[in-house]
Design a protein around this motif. Sequence first.
Motif, mmCIF file in Angstrom:
data_model
loop_
_atom_site.group_PDB
_atom_site.id
_atom_site.type_symbol
_atom_site.label_atom_id
_atom_site.label_comp_id
_atom_site.label_asym_id
_atom_site.label_seq_id
_atom_site.Cartn_x
_atom_site.Cartn_y
_atom_site.Cartn_z
ATOM 1 N N PRO B 199 4.914 -11.067 -14.794
ATOM 2 C CA PRO B 199 5.953 -10.796 -15.789
ATOM 3 C C PRO B 199 7.242 -10.344 -15.094
ATOM 4 O O PRO B 199 7.208 -9.389 -14.302
ATOM 5 C CB PRO B 199 5.367 -9.681 -16.636
ATOM 6 C CG PRO B 199 3.886 -9.828 -16.484
ATOM 7 C CD PRO B 199 3.675 -10.354 -15.091
ATOM 8 N N GLY B 200 8.335 -10.990 -15.345
ATOM 9 C CA GLY B 200 9.590 -10.666 -14.690
ATOM 10 C C GLY B 200 9.575 -10.928 -13.201
ATOM 11 O O GLY B 200 10.523 -10.583 -12.498
ATOM 12 N N ARG B 204 3.037 -4.587 -10.374
ATOM 13 C CA ARG B 204 2.940 -3.213 -9.889
ATOM 14 C C ARG B 204 1.519 -2.844 -9.547
ATOM 15 O O ARG B 204 1.255 -1.819 -8.972
ATOM 16 C CB ARG B 204 3.513 -2.237 -10.924
ATOM 17 C CG ARG B 204 2.857 -2.290 -12.301
ATOM 18 C CD ARG B 204 1.875 -1.158 -12.504
ATOM 19 N NE ARG B 204 1.380 -1.136 -13.866
ATOM 20 C CZ ARG B 204 1.892 -0.369 -14.821
ATOM 21 N NH1 ARG B 204 2.885 0.440 -14.577
ATOM 22 N NH2 ARG B 204 1.368 -0.416 -16.020
ATOM 23 N N SER B 205 0.586 -3.724 -9.878
ATOM 24 C CA SER B 205 -0.806 -3.383 -9.631
ATOM 25 C C SER B 205 -1.368 -4.233 -8.509
ATOM 26 O O SER B 205 -2.291 -5.011 -8.708
ATOM 27 C CB SER B 205 -1.615 -3.580 -10.911
ATOM 28 O OG SER B 205 -1.512 -4.927 -11.318
ATOM 29 N N GLY B 206 -0.744 -4.106 -7.341
ATOM 30 C CA GLY B 206 -1.306 -4.822 -6.208
ATOM 31 C C GLY B 206 -2.743 -4.401 -5.996
ATOM 32 O O GLY B 206 -3.138 -3.288 -6.326
ATOM 33 N N SER B 207 -3.543 -5.334 -5.446
ATOM 34 C CA SER B 207 -4.971 -5.027 -5.356
ATOM 35 C C SER B 207 -5.465 -5.178 -3.933
ATOM 36 O O SER B 207 -4.845 -5.822 -3.085
ATOM 37 C CB SER B 207 -5.747 -5.934 -6.297
ATOM 38 O OG SER B 207 -5.487 -7.284 -5.972
ATOM 39 N N LYS B 208 -6.610 -4.554 -3.713
ATOM 40 C CA LYS B 208 -7.319 -4.751 -2.455
ATOM 41 C C LYS B 208 -8.621 -5.469 -2.768
ATOM 42 O O LYS B 208 -9.033 -5.554 -3.938
ATOM 43 C CB LYS B 208 -7.604 -3.390 -1.805
ATOM 44 C CG LYS B 208 -8.624 -2.530 -2.557
ATOM 45 C CD LYS B 208 -9.050 -1.332 -1.747
ATOM 46 C CE LYS B 208 -10.162 -0.533 -2.457
ATOM 47 N NZ LYS B 208 -9.688 0.209 -3.644
ATOM 48 N N VAL B 209 -9.274 -5.977 -1.746
ATOM 49 C CA VAL B 209 -10.556 -6.642 -1.960
ATOM 50 C C VAL B 209 -11.642 -5.601 -2.105
ATOM 51 O O VAL B 209 -11.668 -4.619 -1.368
ATOM 52 C CB VAL B 209 -10.874 -7.579 -0.782
ATOM 53 C CG1 VAL B 209 -12.224 -8.253 -0.974
ATOM 54 C CG2 VAL B 209 -9.777 -8.621 -0.620
ATOM 55 N N ALA B 215 -19.628 -4.650 -10.041
ATOM 56 C CA ALA B 215 -19.229 -5.768 -10.877
ATOM 57 C C ALA B 215 -17.839 -6.294 -10.515
ATOM 58 O O ALA B 215 -17.500 -7.425 -10.828
ATOM 59 C CB ALA B 215 -19.261 -5.367 -12.342
ATOM 60 N N LEU B 216 -17.040 -5.480 -9.878
ATOM 61 C CA LEU B 216 -15.661 -5.885 -9.595
ATOM 62 C C LEU B 216 -15.520 -6.302 -8.140
ATOM 63 O O LEU B 216 -16.079 -5.677 -7.248
ATOM 64 C CB LEU B 216 -14.710 -4.722 -9.890
ATOM 65 C CG LEU B 216 -14.712 -4.206 -11.331
ATOM 66 C CD1 LEU B 216 -13.715 -3.052 -11.488
ATOM 67 C CD2 LEU B 216 -14.365 -5.321 -12.308
ATOM 68 N N ASN B 217 -14.719 -7.351 -7.917
ATOM 69 C CA ASN B 217 -14.494 -7.732 -6.525
ATOM 70 C C ASN B 217 -13.074 -7.431 -6.061
ATOM 71 O O ASN B 217 -12.682 -7.742 -4.952
ATOM 72 C CB ASN B 217 -14.859 -9.204 -6.275
ATOM 73 C CG ASN B 217 -14.333 -10.102 -7.373
ATOM 74 O OD1 ASN B 217 -13.344 -9.759 -8.020
ATOM 75 N ND2 ASN B 217 -15.007 -11.213 -7.607
ATOM 76 N N ALA B 218 -12.267 -6.822 -6.940
ATOM 77 C CA ALA B 218 -10.929 -6.375 -6.522
ATOM 78 C C ALA B 218 -10.641 -5.077 -7.263
ATOM 79 O O ALA B 218 -11.142 -4.847 -8.362
ATOM 80 C CB ALA B 218 -9.871 -7.406 -6.843
ATOM 81 N N SER B 219 -9.837 -4.256 -6.651
ATOM 82 C CA SER B 219 -9.488 -2.987 -7.317
ATOM 83 C C SER B 219 -8.131 -2.523 -6.799
ATOM 84 O O SER B 219 -7.526 -3.157 -5.926
ATOM 85 C CB SER B 219 -10.565 -1.942 -7.046
ATOM 86 O OG SER B 219 -10.681 -1.739 -5.653
ATOM 87 N N THR B 220 -7.670 -1.445 -7.322
ATOM 88 C CA THR B 220 -6.308 -1.000 -7.023
ATOM 89 C C THR B 220 -6.109 -0.780 -5.531
ATOM 90 O O THR B 220 -7.003 -0.337 -4.810
ATOM 91 C CB THR B 220 -5.963 0.259 -7.839
ATOM 92 O OG1 THR B 220 -4.551 0.456 -7.779
ATOM 93 C CG2 THR B 220 -6.680 1.500 -7.297
ATOM 94 N N VAL B 243 5.850 1.815 -5.376
ATOM 95 C CA VAL B 243 5.722 0.553 -4.644
ATOM 96 C C VAL B 243 5.555 -0.587 -5.653
ATOM 97 O O VAL B 243 4.796 -0.457 -6.610
ATOM 98 C CB VAL B 243 4.497 0.569 -3.697
ATOM 99 C CG1 VAL B 243 4.423 -0.733 -2.895
ATOM 100 C CG2 VAL B 243 4.548 1.772 -2.765
ATOM 101 N N MET B 244 6.300 -1.647 -5.446
ATOM 102 C CA MET B 244 6.141 -2.834 -6.304
ATOM 103 C C MET B 244 6.044 -4.075 -5.428
ATOM 104 O O MET B 244 6.561 -4.116 -4.322
ATOM 105 C CB MET B 244 7.307 -2.956 -7.281
ATOM 106 C CG MET B 244 7.299 -1.829 -8.322
ATOM 107 S SD MET B 244 8.640 -1.983 -9.484
ATOM 108 C CE MET B 244 8.529 -0.370 -10.278
ATOM 109 N N GLU B 245 5.401 -5.099 -6.004
ATOM 110 C CA GLU B 245 5.144 -6.320 -5.223
ATOM 111 C C GLU B 245 5.756 -7.522 -5.925
ATOM 112 O O GLU B 245 5.783 -7.591 -7.157
ATOM 113 C CB GLU B 245 3.620 -6.506 -5.081
ATOM 114 C CG GLU B 245 3.227 -7.736 -4.298
ATOM 115 C CD GLU B 245 1.704 -7.868 -4.119
ATOM 116 O OE1 GLU B 245 0.968 -6.950 -4.540
ATOM 117 O OE2 GLU B 245 1.274 -8.896 -3.574
ATOM 118 N N ILE B 246 6.222 -8.449 -5.139
ATOM 119 C CA ILE B 246 6.653 -9.738 -5.688
ATOM 120 C C ILE B 246 5.739 -10.806 -5.101
ATOM 121 O O ILE B 246 5.610 -10.924 -3.879
ATOM 122 C CB ILE B 246 8.124 -10.021 -5.340
ATOM 123 C CG1 ILE B 246 9.013 -8.989 -6.057
ATOM 124 C CG2 ILE B 246 8.506 -11.448 -5.741
ATOM 125 C CD1 ILE B 246 10.465 -9.083 -5.725
#
Lengths: 271, 300, 555, 150
Positions: B199-200, B204-209, B215-220, B243-246
């Motif tokens: 969006p835009g 803002r929610s970059g993730s790590k593996v 159950a989850l394979n990625a998280s904050t 921190v923000m990501e593009i």
Amino acid sequence: MTALTLKLKTDLAQRVDCSPLTPDKLTGKDVADIAAMELVSGRLTLPVEELFDISGDDVNDIRFENSSAKLDHIGHAMSQGRITINGDAGAYLGQFMTGGNIEITGNTFIYTGCEMKGGQIKINGNAGDFVGAARSGYKNGMTGGTIIVTGNTGARTGDHMRRGMILIEGNAGEYCGSRMISGTIAVLGDVGKHLGYAMKRGTILLPKMPQHGITANFNDCGSHTLAFLPLMFASFKKLDSKFAKVEGFSRVQRYAGDVGGIGMGEILVKI
Amino acid sequence: MIINGVSIDKTFAEAFPMKGTRIIITAQNLEWAMHSATAFTGFATSVIACGCEASIERTLDPSETPDGRPGVACLIFAMGGKGLAKQVETRAGQCVLTSPTSALFSGIEGEDGKEIALGKNLRFFGDGYQISKMIDGKRYWRIPVMDGEFLTQENTGVVSSVGGGNFLILAESQPQALAACEAAVKAMKQLPNIIMPFPGGVVRSGSKVGSKYKALNASTNDAFCPTLKGQTKSECSPEVESVMEIVIDGLSKEDIDKAMRVGIQAACDLGAENGIRRISAGNYGGKLGPFHFHLQEIMA
Amino acid sequence: MLLKLTGGRIIDPAHDVNDVVRDIYIRDGRIVEKPTDGRVDEEIDVSGKVIMAGAIDMHTHIGGGKVNIARTMLPEDHAEAVYERTELLRSGTGHAAPSTLTTGYRYAEMGYTAGFEPAVLPINARQAHMEMHDTPIIDKGGYVMLGSDDFLLRMMAANSDQEAINNYVAWTINHAQAVGLKVVNPGGISAFKFNQRKLDLDEKNDFYGVTPRDILHRLSRAVQEIGVPHPLHVHGCNLGVPGNMQTTLDTIQGAEGVPMHLTHIQFHSYGTEGDFKFSSGAAEIAEAINKHKNITVDVGQILFGQTVTASGDNMRQFAGAPHAHPNKWVCMDIECEAGCGVVPFKYKDQSYVNALQWMIGLETFLMVDDPWRIFLTTDHPNGAPFTSYPHLIKLLMDKSFRNDMLSTLHPEAQKATHLASLDREYSLYEIAIMTRAGAAKLVGLADRGHLGIGAAADITVYTDNSDREKMFEKPDYVFKDGEMVVRQGQVIKITWGTTHVVKPEYDVSIEKPLQQYFDKFHTLKMSNFKISNDEIVDDGRGSLTIQPLHKGGRL
Amino acid sequence: MIKEINATTRSNGLPIGGKEGDTTVNAVASWQSGYPMRTTFNRRFPDYDPFLNDSKRILANDESDLLIWVSSFNTAVTPPQSSANTIVLGRSGMQFETEPEVYIPVGVPGIDHEGRTFRSDSVVSVPLRKLRDSGLPSVFEVLSAVEQAL
């Protein structure tokens, strides 16, 4: 390399089958080979050199000079290269061709582009009956490619036509688009009677209402602005034809028919 | 490396191969083309849950579109050709076929002639009244609809593309981080062949593996979460508060290279005086994908 | 002129001769005893070669209106197969529907010396004979079609006695110059006129109230009682309909022991099991055939490729018309007395249905025990053109070849057949039964299909070859009535064969109601309906061979 | 249309055409060569083309040296004007505007000799019987004699 030129020596009494004289079939042959090739003429076969003066050597660029309406099957099943004809041509010009270019300065006899699959034929004159049609008894006429006629065409233009485009700068004869299965025929001039007779699908595009009108076997679907027409006119721009200069239009009266059959064909007339 | 007081990390962004295509939506006016394109590219931020990543590439002048009407070019990417085809088809069916006055075209030639269906199967909506037209060797379908005729090209080309190019902007405050992202996105939008699918253009929610939850394979990406500075092995220095990501998807590695350079430069132009401290990138130690965008090389 | 064929391996099932080395002597077109003085005029060494009587195709559409419609309708078919004239042979065209001259040449080249047209419409019999008259070398004959003609149905609706029907049948066979009687979709062609689009074995014709079962019953009895050797030639109800296997079983049961020949049985052996609701009924049908000794069948094998289906069954042909390939077809009422449907068709090995049809045909061949009661046909051209017979023979004689072919077909169809587990391989002796001795016996040809003394010298000489397709497609020599007509697979002499007919007796009183019927309903006079013997002989090229009736033939 | 209607009810067409025996010629040509009339044998095999092999066109374009005109039913059916040498096997009594090079008077099938003909719907063929003994030969006899002589 210069164009392989075949200059017809005499007035012909008999028809000559020129189907062996295409870029595909002459590949790898030198002038002597070509001179000795036999052509069917009436009930005889005659060597090419007896009928034609031969010059030049580029078999991918073949020229017929002094050509006659009795030279049949020119460009038969050609897949590439170029054939230029100075004069008239006989029946079945470009029959079964899949690619390449044929251009003729004069008129053609019947079945021009019969069952052609690709490539382009340009006739700077008139074409006979059955342009782009299927042979008698066969079900599919031309299935691809473009035929441009600067003059007029005879009857049954696009009979059983299945794909491809026939562009007529002059007039089309009777039964234009008869039994058409698909594809597009556009006529800048007038068209004869029985337009779209037994047409199944496909498009006949006209810039003006034909003199004989639209027959009762086509139903008026009203006036519409059709989005594909600008695309089609844009595709004409690169052609060496009056069609390249036609001012595009997308507003048409649409007639669907032949309702005596499945009735999925359309005649589009500019409004 | 320091540009205008912003330090550029000696790290790389890690990207992976995707399959992509460009489609062109035209309409009576730009507004209606945009309605359709917005819907077409909606809910397409990340392949993780959306099935594809898509966004509007740019608007098109009537002189640039096949039918001479105003239009919008969209890029859409997925992990494989099949997945892409499915996304293109359902989105075209629900968001373009349905949208008043629209027409749908391919905006790209396929690599080695590879194509996927664009309107090929939408034609069946025509219930037998659809009409096919070959124009210039390309097949189009004319499908009768209530506002007239929906014109759609049969197929669109598929090209090998790159997904997941990215960089992180570390700033002293949330407003400053966002301002830098806005500047970067605005600059990057001038470039062809890329999109920023979030969006835009900003995430803002970059993730790590991986995650503590099976159950989850990625998280904050906790290393870049400023509020966790005291709780985790943090990448954030004391003055970094946001921190923000593009994220960038593009038709080729070079396109992403260019976009990253332009974007990072725009962020750096705001400089340290506007609270921009550092530019970094997301990678997974080189395990995720073959494309590595080294920030310092890009900015060199 | 006495010709001796020396040292050949004789296979002559009619005389229980299986691969016995023996000389054959030929004089005046007949096989004769060894001359007492041992003098011969010409001797041909055929030692080591396999010698059989000339092959007989007992069901092949080679003449009559429908074949000519197929020819005119399919220029595509002709363009694919063009034959130039030679010093000896006239030019021709056609693969599935070849021109008459080409038909004769091609049959002879494969060692066939006779072919029988199974659908001669009485009203159109003259054309069938004219076409066969122009078919060189081979012998011919026709089965005349009744069963949907109004005269018969009227008689049946009026409950006429069997003798009247026998009279009518015998009259028709005589004047149509036929060798047998055929019924096609009994009553169905008539029912089609009355708006019925299907007719099951026990379903009544809406107008006449007559069922196919009644018709089969009456006609098969008639054939038996008037002594015509060829049993009623039955093209049953529901051709090609999934589930028609039950109809066929009922038909076999319903024959009640009266001899009956069920033609192209493959098209009548379909079940409705499986995901495609189309399955093989070959096992059940073969079992029924094995059990009912009065039943004979020919298979009507399909082989993959383009062909054309031509049938009198316009009810079923109309139903099949949407599958026409190329997309054109014709259905006709012939004088409202019979029908005709011509639908071009392409059998595809990757089509489930076509693949299964192929398997059903072969299963039937392999599961019917008695080769004297099953015949090798493709129902030319309906299942495949007759020129594919050598290929079909190889499929029957070579299990590994068969299974290799099978493994390339539609995978779902492969799962639906037990064909791969059928180990049977036909022997040369069995092939000779199917294509010679058995066929001659079935058609009622006393002097053909065998190599006994007095038999017509229709003889085919092959070089034994483990590739049976190669062996059967190109015999070394073919003799027709004692003359060598083919050498090394090439026609070297043109002869004209004979027309086989039977002449059952009838009571001339039948002509009284027939005269009225013709006068009132027909566009043709009864006198013009009748084909005279002279017409068959025509310019002297044709001839008529009257085959003997069965003993006990009576009215 | 007939085909469509037949799906639910009955509809029939009756094709009618041909006179002077052309239905018969078409039928026989079809079974012997695979093609109807207007088939050329120039290349040693039958080659059908209803337009190029139209005899009127051939004559108009001077593509033939010889015209053999067979018309045994009707004296009014005479050969067209052409520059080709013309042989006529015509019904006895035929009058010509331009005398052909050769005229062989023949009998009429169904009057002077036997024959068979297809009805104009091309479905049923009927025998033609000899009704009188005029001594005129049939076309078949003439052609056979010519073949013998060659």
